[in-house]
Write a protein that holds these residues in place. Structure first.
Motif: not given
Length: 129
Positions: A5-12, A14-15, A17-23
């Motif tokens: 859920l945390g990864v999904i929220i970060v992806n939604i 932010t713009r 893919y880098i932050l999603g990958f890091v998260c």
């Protein structure tokens, strides 16, 4: 489920893919540290490095620490039927050793050993019985 859920929220929120990958990477490391045996360690089996190589579609080289020295490297590559030895030379080993000693990233994309072909990070774990 909380980690996902945390990864999904970060992806939604932010713009890119880098932050999603890091998260997601941090999420996996935290899950490994907190919930998998041996607990409170980041024991990375060889199979994990192999899967990381496949996921990133890049060659991954793993050095293990043995008495404050780096071991012989383990190479995992996406090239079928062969070994990618382009990262096995003295300059690349120097970057890996510097990362090991200083516990900081080095290599391609960093300010330290920026001429290296590889990107080096130090993964530290403590084995508890």
């Amino acid at each position: 489920m909380i980690f996902i859920l945390g990864v999904i929220i970060v992806n939604i929120k932010t713009r890119g893919y880098i932050l999603g990958f890091v998260c997601s990477t941090i999420s996996v490391i935290l899950f490994n540290y907190l919930f998998t045996k041996p607990r409170y360690s980041l024991h990375v089996i060889g199979r994990g490095i192999k899967y990381l190589s496949r996921l990133l579609e890049r060659t991954v080289i793993c050095y293990l620490a043995q008495e404050n020295k780096l071991s012989t490297s383990f190479i995992y590559t996406v090239i079928k039927g062969g070994k990618d030895r382009s990262l096995l030379n003295k300059d690349e080993e120097a970057a890996a050793y510097w990362t090991f000693v200083n516990d900081k990233e080095s290599g391609a994309g960093t300010n330290t050993f920026y001429g290296a072909k590889g990107y080096y990070i130090h993964l530290n774990y403590i084995r508890r019985n």
